[in-house]
Design an enzyme around this catalytic site. Sequence first.
Site, mmCIF file in Angstrom:
data_model
loop_
_atom_site.group_PDB
_atom_site.id
_atom_site.type_symbol
_atom_site.label_atom_id
_atom_site.label_comp_id
_atom_site.label_asym_id
_atom_site.label_seq_id
_atom_site.Cartn_x
_atom_site.Cartn_y
_atom_site.Cartn_z
ATOM 1 N N ARG A 43 31.776 26.204 49.906
ATOM 2 C CA ARG A 43 33.181 26.065 50.003
ATOM 3 C C ARG A 43 33.959 27.529 49.823
ATOM 4 O O ARG A 43 35.176 27.519 50.329
ATOM 5 C CB ARG A 43 33.814 25.139 49.106
ATOM 6 C CG ARG A 43 33.689 23.530 49.322
ATOM 7 C CD ARG A 43 34.222 22.720 48.421
ATOM 8 N NE ARG A 43 32.895 22.556 47.450
ATOM 9 C CZ ARG A 43 33.227 22.081 46.128
ATOM 10 N NH1 ARG A 43 34.453 21.539 45.833
ATOM 11 N NH2 ARG A 43 32.383 22.108 45.268
ATOM 12 N N GLY B 84 19.154 19.358 42.074
ATOM 13 C CA GLY B 84 20.152 19.037 41.104
ATOM 14 C C GLY B 84 20.223 19.972 39.601
ATOM 15 O O GLY B 84 19.344 20.875 39.674
ATOM 16 N N THR B 85 21.017 19.718 38.763
ATOM 17 C CA THR B 85 21.323 20.472 37.664
ATOM 18 C C THR B 85 19.999 20.399 36.821
ATOM 19 O O THR B 85 19.480 21.295 36.037
ATOM 20 C CB THR B 85 22.635 20.197 37.075
ATOM 21 O OG1 THR B 85 22.635 18.752 36.510
ATOM 22 C CG2 THR B 85 23.657 20.588 37.713
ATOM 23 N N ALA C 275 55.259 75.112 44.832
ATOM 24 C CA ALA C 275 55.155 73.840 45.684
ATOM 25 C C ALA C 275 54.380 74.372 46.872
ATOM 26 O O ALA C 275 54.203 75.204 47.328
ATOM 27 C CB ALA C 275 56.622 73.309 46.103
ATOM 28 N N TYR D 73 36.699 74.467 50.120
ATOM 29 C CA TYR D 73 35.518 73.985 51.126
ATOM 30 C C TYR D 73 35.636 74.876 52.141
ATOM 31 O O TYR D 73 36.695 74.887 53.282
ATOM 32 C CB TYR D 73 35.933 72.490 51.356
ATOM 33 C CG TYR D 73 34.922 71.861 52.469
ATOM 34 C CD1 TYR D 73 33.390 71.890 51.588
ATOM 35 C CD2 TYR D 73 35.375 71.018 53.315
ATOM 36 C CE1 TYR D 73 32.736 71.378 52.514
ATOM 37 C CE2 TYR D 73 34.221 70.163 54.021
ATOM 38 C CZ TYR D 73 33.042 70.497 53.568
ATOM 39 O OH TYR D 73 31.967 69.811 54.330
#
Length: 454
Positions: free
Chosen positions: A15, A78-79, A377, A384
């Site tokens: 689901r 199943g569990t 600023a 690099y």
Amino acid sequence: MSTTVIILAAGKGTRMRSRLPKVLQPLAGRPLLGHVIETAKKLHAENIITIFGHGGELVQQVFTHENIQWVEQTEQLGTGHAVKVSLPVLPQEGLSLILSGDVPCVQQSTLQRLIDASTGTGIGLVTLTLADSTGYGRIVRKDGQIQAIVEHKDATAEQHQIKEINTGIYCVSNAKLHEWLPKLSNNNAQGEYYLTDIVAMALADGLQIASIQPELAFEVEGVNDRIQLAALEREFQHYQAKKLMQQGVHLIDPARFDLRGQLTVGQDVRIDINVIIEGECTFGDNVEIGAGCVIKNTTIAAGTKVQPYSVFDNAIVGENVQIGPFARLRPGAKLANEVHIGNFVEVKNTTVGVGSKANHFTYLGDAEIGSNSNIGAGTITCNYDGANKHKTIIGNNAFVGTNNSLVAPLTIGHGATTGAGSVITHNVADHSLAFERAKQISKENYQRPQKVTK
Ligand code: UD1
Ligand code: MG
């Protein structure tokens, strides 16, 4: 007594409509199964056995660093069958806690209470009373004692009225699991081997079934689809927000706060709306985080103020620092006390010394900046060269002019100054001035071109 934890995680989770196995879907940034494993570890479990099926390899890969015994359940019958496949590796003695990989929020304290309640009886379960019990296994009691768990599909109309449900969390004696599980049958409405049938076997052996309820209902909520996942995410976030507020954090709106990891706080931390905290973070006294910040694996010392929409990843920030708005600290950013990092400033693998400032539009990468220096600023460390990264070293009390390109490797000395608009390619000695720009040309009474009309 030694405790084993068995986590059932073989279900497909159809689901969810996802390629990712259900137990790997994230809640608060961590896979569902990761939450269960974390809680199991807090209980100092002797061993953790996880039953896997669908998408098993992927699930195991995600948790390779954890000490887990993986047991495959090739067919989901199943569990009861899921726990049965663990028998070859299950100890003969001690107790097992049986948890679900898709019930992520169960708390350590609740499980500890379950263990304590089950130690005498050899079997106990966590139940919950719900207004709407549709779909769940019902707890049938007589004179207060648990008589059976009846699955919704097997229940009578009368049993459908029962509001107390089985949460799917159990604590059972290992010796009894070895004895009972081989005897399970699949003679029921779903043709599955029900783990819940061990209740009847326990009663037949003269055992009483212990039960406890969780402190908070969301602890036992399971996730089957994305709607439930989103709902549980909110409940979990609310729970975490509440815990932080109890520790004295001022969350402006707990409904607009997300913690995907761990946050350690001092006193009077204030967090504005829509902040996301990820990984391991620590905020000192009086830290203020503005709206919309995303902060991951970062330590922020006392008195620091972060303005809105700043993004931090693996940074270390000192005391009384001012950052943002719109600042970005990337891995290896280390800001000493009283540093100012302003808008559109990016800092990566860089140390900024006490009281230094980079207030506007700047990239500082692979740099070491001393104390009380000012970065103008628009300054960029050109770290690099297309192949390798190089360092920029700036001393104390330096003044880097506006819009500089600092071509690394480069050292700018203590007290040095660079002129606005410079491309600095050579080292600048202590206390000297360097600038690099073409000579200005001025033409008097200059006429701009005129628009040609056609
Ligand atoms: C189970 C309980 C029900 C309880 C409910 C709580 C049984 C028979 N019923 O029902 O009483 O109210 O949980 O949510 O146990 N799993 C496997 N292998 C399997 C089947 C299941 O690993 O073959 C795992 C699932 O992935 C899941 C857990 O076991 O994590 C529970 O299975 P699920 O199918 O959700 O059980 P329910 O029918 O909801
Ligand atoms: Mg279920």
